[in-house]
Write an enzyme that holds these catalytic residues in place. Structure first.
Site, PDB file in Angstrom:
ATOM      1  N   ARG A 105       0.859  -0.685  -0.028  1.00  0.00           N
ATOM      2  CA  ARG A 105      -0.333  -0.261   0.143  1.00  0.00           C
ATOM      3  C   ARG A 105       1.080   1.237   0.185  1.00  0.00           C
ATOM      4  O   ARG A 105       1.697   1.351  -0.109  1.00  0.00           O
ATOM      5  CB  ARG A 105      -1.079  -0.010   0.874  1.00  0.00           C
ATOM      6  CG  ARG A 105      -0.590   0.526   2.504  1.00  0.00           C
ATOM      7  CD  ARG A 105      -1.245   0.307   3.614  1.00  0.00           C
ATOM      8  NE  ARG A 105      -0.631   0.626   4.945  1.00  0.00           N
ATOM      9  CZ  ARG A 105      -0.800  -0.041   5.826  1.00  0.00           C
ATOM     10  NH1 ARG A 105      -1.569  -0.886   6.383  1.00  0.00           N
ATOM     11  NH2 ARG A 105      -0.096   0.842   7.247  1.00  0.00           N
ATOM     12  N   CYS A 109       2.568   7.329  -7.048  1.00  0.00           N
ATOM     13  CA  CYS A 109       2.903   8.359  -6.982  1.00  0.00           C
ATOM     14  C   CYS A 109       2.296   9.543  -6.888  1.00  0.00           C
ATOM     15  O   CYS A 109       1.477   9.310  -7.687  1.00  0.00           O
ATOM     16  CB  CYS A 109       3.715   9.064  -8.073  1.00  0.00           C
ATOM     17  SG  CYS A 109       4.747  10.663  -8.624  1.00  0.00           S
ATOM     18  N   ASN A 143      -4.564   7.837   3.416  1.00  0.00           N
ATOM     19  CA  ASN A 143      -4.054   6.813   4.895  1.00  0.00           C
ATOM     20  C   ASN A 143      -2.379   7.423   5.806  1.00  0.00           C
ATOM     21  O   ASN A 143      -2.661   7.416   4.148  1.00  0.00           O
ATOM     22  CB  ASN A 143      -4.441   5.402   4.658  1.00  0.00           C
ATOM     23  CG  ASN A 143      -4.163   4.456   5.605  1.00  0.00           C
ATOM     24  OD1 ASN A 143      -4.586   4.804   6.881  1.00  0.00           O
ATOM     25  ND2 ASN A 143      -2.531   3.866   5.662  1.00  0.00           N
ATOM     26  N   GLU A 144      -2.445   7.346   6.295  1.00  0.00           N
ATOM     27  CA  GLU A 144      -1.425   7.864   7.524  1.00  0.00           C
ATOM     28  C   GLU A 144      -0.047   8.336   6.206  1.00  0.00           C
ATOM     29  O   GLU A 144       1.210   7.855   5.872  1.00  0.00           O
ATOM     30  CB  GLU A 144      -0.504   6.578   7.851  1.00  0.00           C
ATOM     31  CG  GLU A 144      -1.591   5.665   8.673  1.00  0.00           C
ATOM     32  CD  GLU A 144      -1.155   4.442   9.299  1.00  0.00           C
ATOM     33  OE1 GLU A 144      -1.273   4.720  10.058  1.00  0.00           O
ATOM     34  OE2 GLU A 144      -0.690   4.276   8.296  1.00  0.00           O
ATOM     35  N   CYS A 150       8.813  10.405  -3.444  1.00  0.00           N
ATOM     36  CA  CYS A 150       9.169   9.975  -4.584  1.00  0.00           C
ATOM     37  C   CYS A 150      10.710  10.102  -6.037  1.00  0.00           C
ATOM     38  O   CYS A 150       9.890  11.353  -5.505  1.00  0.00           O
ATOM     39  CB  CYS A 150       8.007   9.843  -5.105  1.00  0.00           C
ATOM     40  SG  CYS A 150       7.796   8.731  -7.349  1.00  0.00           S
ATOM     41  N   CYS A 152      10.552   9.958  -8.902  1.00  0.00           N
ATOM     42  CA  CYS A 152      10.347   9.579 -10.628  1.00  0.00           C
ATOM     43  C   CYS A 152      10.047  10.977 -11.385  1.00  0.00           C
ATOM     44  O   CYS A 152      10.568  12.022 -10.301  1.00  0.00           O
ATOM     45  CB  CYS A 152       8.548   9.249 -10.501  1.00  0.00           C
ATOM     46  SG  CYS A 152       7.708  10.624 -10.082  1.00  0.00           S
ATOM     47  N   CYS A 155       7.883  14.351 -10.359  1.00  0.00           N
ATOM     48  CA  CYS A 155       8.753  14.781  -8.928  1.00  0.00           C
ATOM     49  C   CYS A 155      10.003  15.244  -8.936  1.00  0.00           C
ATOM     50  O   CYS A 155      10.020  16.148  -8.095  1.00  0.00           O
ATOM     51  CB  CYS A 155       8.363  13.579  -8.378  1.00  0.00           C
ATOM     52  SG  CYS A 155       7.039  12.353  -7.186  1.00  0.00           S
ATOM     53  N   GLU A 301      -7.399   5.703  14.654  1.00  0.00           N
ATOM     54  CA  GLU A 301      -7.105   4.470  15.001  1.00  0.00           C
ATOM     55  C   GLU A 301      -6.163   3.837  16.265  1.00  0.00           C
ATOM     56  O   GLU A 301      -5.303   4.830  16.767  1.00  0.00           O
ATOM     57  CB  GLU A 301      -6.173   3.546  13.958  1.00  0.00           C
ATOM     58  CG  GLU A 301      -6.237   4.095  11.930  1.00  0.00           C
ATOM     59  CD  GLU A 301      -5.290   3.281  11.522  1.00  0.00           C
ATOM     60  OE1 GLU A 301      -4.828   2.311  12.196  1.00  0.00           O
ATOM     61  OE2 GLU A 301      -5.518   3.437  10.345  1.00  0.00           O
ATOM     62  N   TRP A 310       3.955  -8.213  10.482  1.00  0.00           N
ATOM     63  CA  TRP A 310       5.220  -8.300   9.575  1.00  0.00           C
ATOM     64  C   TRP A 310       6.718  -7.770  10.371  1.00  0.00           C
ATOM     65  O   TRP A 310       7.534  -8.052   9.974  1.00  0.00           O
ATOM     66  CB  TRP A 310       5.791  -6.780   8.394  1.00  0.00           C
ATOM     67  CG  TRP A 310       4.776  -5.888   9.456  1.00  0.00           C
ATOM     68  CD1 TRP A 310       5.651  -4.542   9.347  1.00  0.00           C
ATOM     69  CD2 TRP A 310       3.940  -4.826   8.938  1.00  0.00           C
ATOM     70  NE1 TRP A 310       4.825  -3.520  10.389  1.00  0.00           N
ATOM     71  CE2 TRP A 310       3.423  -3.615   9.682  1.00  0.00           C
ATOM     72  CE3 TRP A 310       2.847  -5.111   7.845  1.00  0.00           C
ATOM     73  CZ2 TRP A 310       2.572  -2.488   9.698  1.00  0.00           C
ATOM     74  CZ3 TRP A 310       1.302  -4.753   8.197  1.00  0.00           C
ATOM     75  CH2 TRP A 310       1.150  -3.444   8.742  1.00  0.00           C
TER      76      TRP A 310
END
Length: 676
Positions: A105, A109, A143-144, A150, A152, A155, A301, A310
């Site tokens: 997730r 970009c 989200n967060e 980035c 690329c 960017c 949350e 993880w």
């Protein structure tokens, strides 16, 4: 507005026949809010341009019909795989110059024009569909969000344009950065590149700081793109995004500037350390969030069970942790606490990041405790519209956080740890802290704590000077006044621009790292406070892990030469034994304290007592470590929260009241009358 408890719910991950059962059980508990659709883009748009919101319609109705409010999320953190297959240019590029592996997730970009068009379409479909649904009360964007790192081509170009707007010519950059070092001078803006490769910390610190500023601005611009789109379709709905203390933190004050409120993802530890020197309370995090807009906030949350997936799973929350931590957030200004998540996932990477219900879907200990929490909060509704306001402020600055992270000053020394130590010093004696931006008006505070002012902002220095001249009390620490705004070291004795305020200069400094040295307290009041704090910990019981006669220094040592200041502490060993470490200076009508080193926990508590006493701020002299006292107020009413944030029973004496508090128990009283 009342205080609410909610849960994060993922209807797309569960059979539809379970939705009503879940909603009924939530209503039975007392849940008032659910957050949905955060990662549901592939279900909402299974093929490009083929939108399917009917299942979300049914899910929303299930909860709205039971008087449970819905917060919807723009699902833009997780574009569908068809989007990456068709438009590979929207995949984020890492510092190694390669597009990152998809299937997780946040791998998009934010600046990609193609991605922005895809976002615009899904946002349009969502907001136009639910703008007349009164049960949908607000939106969480993405989200967060981290600062956009980035690399690329899009960017890279955006970074170059950001630099052109700031510096106009490459010669300005060369001079500002000192690019003559290592033959780093630019001759064209095409040579201005984002820091790349494995050894980013070897690159020019001026460049890396500016890149982090750009990365934060880039994320703020992306957020603003979504906010403007939502409000163009539904001008009345409130909007937020959920923040956390991540690796690449954006500037929180910029991030939330145009949003209606701050929200935060709060995961306190489930393992209470045995070492009393380790600070674990999330009171600091909560005060930081409240201070961003200087008003109440939401937890989007909240810890509900063991965390893992993880990483190895943490121990499960101990009894009363779930309830206690949620009430702790409310005590510090949260108006809603939304727990992650209702049920633990049975598939995907987060299947061991536990929710209120386990995989078996059978209500257990955590469910019953959550139910008790909902009932407790239902009894707090008269507290709606109450707020937290304190007379002590702590300054937080993104530039200092970035600058310290980019160039570590000493082994084990971190920017946030210095802030947390001072925050803990005051909260350990029941004195609340407002964590605020450097640009905030200081006139409403008696004491301002300004640790580690590494990067100099002239406006901030002038504001602090004026604050002290008018009678305020200021605390500064080591690594202040070290650099200019371009992240270059200044050519003047430290603490640089703050020298006159401090009334001392740094003759030299040392970095002892993990070495624990003796800090001799030469001030009688400070020394007696220190001895008493050590003796009383915890609740009158001795602890051999804490020092007794001398405080402890470590990590960093400013060896001070006093000019107008009073000496409060000296180093007791090494080649600078007898040299000044801590000072107090009168300046104008005010006072400035300076801590040239990093000290043990009891020192900060003892100094906080000295400062609070001098400014006639009420404090508790005998709070056991880990017991927190917080206040919310409204009109002439006030509520006191007493939280035993330890895994031991504590005897707590507050005036005429004596409590025997179980681990993680919260006592709440209105004015002088205990009611919860």
């Amino acid at each position: 507005m009342g205080i609410k408890i909610g849960v994060d719910y993922y209807p797309e991950q569960w059979p539809e026949q379970m939705w009503e059962e879940d909603a009924d059980r939530m209503r039975e508990c007392g849940v008032k809010i659910v957050r949905m659709a955060e990662f549901a883009w592939s279900r909402l748009e299974p093929q490009e341009g083929n939108f399917d919101f009917e299942w979300l319609d049914r899910a929303v109705s299930v909860f709205v019909d039971r008087d449970i409010q819905v917060v919807l999320c723009t699902p833009t953190c997780t574009p569908p795989l068809w989007a990456f297959e068709k438009y590979p240019e929207i995949i984020q590029v890492g510092a190694d110059g390669r597009r990152i592996a998809i299937g997780i997730r946040g791998h998009r970009c934010m600046n990609s024009p193609v991605y922005r068009k895809l976002c615009d379409k899904i946002i349009y479909q969502m907001v136009t569909r639910y703008r007349h649904e009164k049960g949908v009360v607000g939106y969480q964007i993405d989200n967060e969000l981290e600062a956009n790192h980035c690399r690329c081509p899009v960017c890279q170009k955006a970074f170059q344009k950001w630099m052109e707007r700031k510096y106009k010519t490459v010669n300005e950059i060369n001079e500002a950065y000192g690019n003559s070092v290592w033959s780093g001078e630019y001759s064209s803006f095409s040579q201005v590149k984002a820091p790349m490769g494995e050894f980013i910390k070897w690159q020019n610190p001026s460049l890396t700081l500016d890149y982090n500023r750009y990365a934060s601005d880039s994320t703020v611009e992306y957020l603003e793109f979504q906010r403007e789109r939502i409000h163009s379709l539904d001008p009345e709905v409130w909007i937020t995004t959920n923040s956390w203390l991540c690796e690449n933190m954006p500037d929180f004050y910029d991030l939330f500037q145009n949003l209606d409120m701050v929200s935060y993802d709060n995961y306190p530890t489930t393992v209470i350390p045995e070492d009393p020197q380790i600070l674990y309370s999330h009171a600091f995090h909560l005060d930081l969030m409240r201070g961003i807009k200087q008003k109440n906030f939401w937890i989007m949350e909240q810890l509900s069970g063991a965390v893992g997936s993880w990483m190895p799973m943490s121990p499960s929350p101990e009894p009363d942790m779930i309830k206690g931590y949620a009430l702790q957030a409310i005590a510090h200004g949260a108006d809603a606490v939304v727990h992650f998540r209702w049920r633990t996932a049975i598939a995907g990477a987060e299947m061991y990041w536990h929710g209120i219900l386990d995989h078996d879907n059978v209500p257990g200990r955590r469910y019953e405790e959550f139910k008790q929490l909902c009932q407790t909060v239902e009894g707090l509704q008269e507290m709606g519209d109450s707020y937290v306001k304190n007379s002590v402020a702590l300054l937080y600055d993104s530039d200092n956080e970035y600058g310290f992270k980019l160039q570590h000053q000493a082994e084990g020394m971190y920017y946030l740890e210095q802030l947390k130590s001072l925050h803990d010093g005051f909260t350990s004696i029941g004195v609340g802290i407002d964590i605020i931006d450097e640009s905030t008006d200081l006139s409403g505070y008696d004491i301002v704590l300004a640790p580690t002012m590494l990067i100099t902002h002239t406006d901030t220095a002038e504001a602090l000077k004026s604050f002290v001249q008018k009678g305020g009390m200021l605390l500064l620490t080591n690594r202040s006044g070290v650099k200019d705004s371009y992240n270059k070291c200044v050519m003047q004795p430290l603490p640089g621009i703050y020298r006159e305020l401090v009334g001392a200069r740094v003759r030299e400094y040392d970095t002892p790292g993990a070495y624990l040295g003796q800090l001799k307290l030469t001030d009688d009041v400070l020394r007696e406070n220190y001895k008493k704090s050590c003796r009383d910990y915890p609740g009158g019981e001795a602890d051999e892990k804490l020092p007794r006669e001398n405080a402890v220094y470590r990590q960093w040592c400013d060896i001070l030469e006093v000019e107008t200041a009073q000496v409060l502490a000296e180093y007791g060993d090494r080649y600078y034994s007898g040299s000044t470490a801590v000072t107090r200076n009168c300046y104008g009508a005010g006072t400035v304290y300076y801590i040239g080193t990093v000290c043990d926990r009891m020192f900060y508590i003892s100094l906080a007592k000295c400062m609070a006493s001098e400014k006639e701020i009420f404090y508790y002299d005998n709070l056991p470590l880990g017991v927190e006292v917080t206040y919310r107020q409204k009109d002439e009413k006030s509520w006191r929260f007493v939280f035993n944030n330890t895994n031991k029973e504590q005897k707590v004496c507050l005036g005429s009241k004596t409590y025997r508090m179980k681990p993680f128990e919260m006592k709440i009283s209105r004015e002088s009358e205990e009611f919860i």
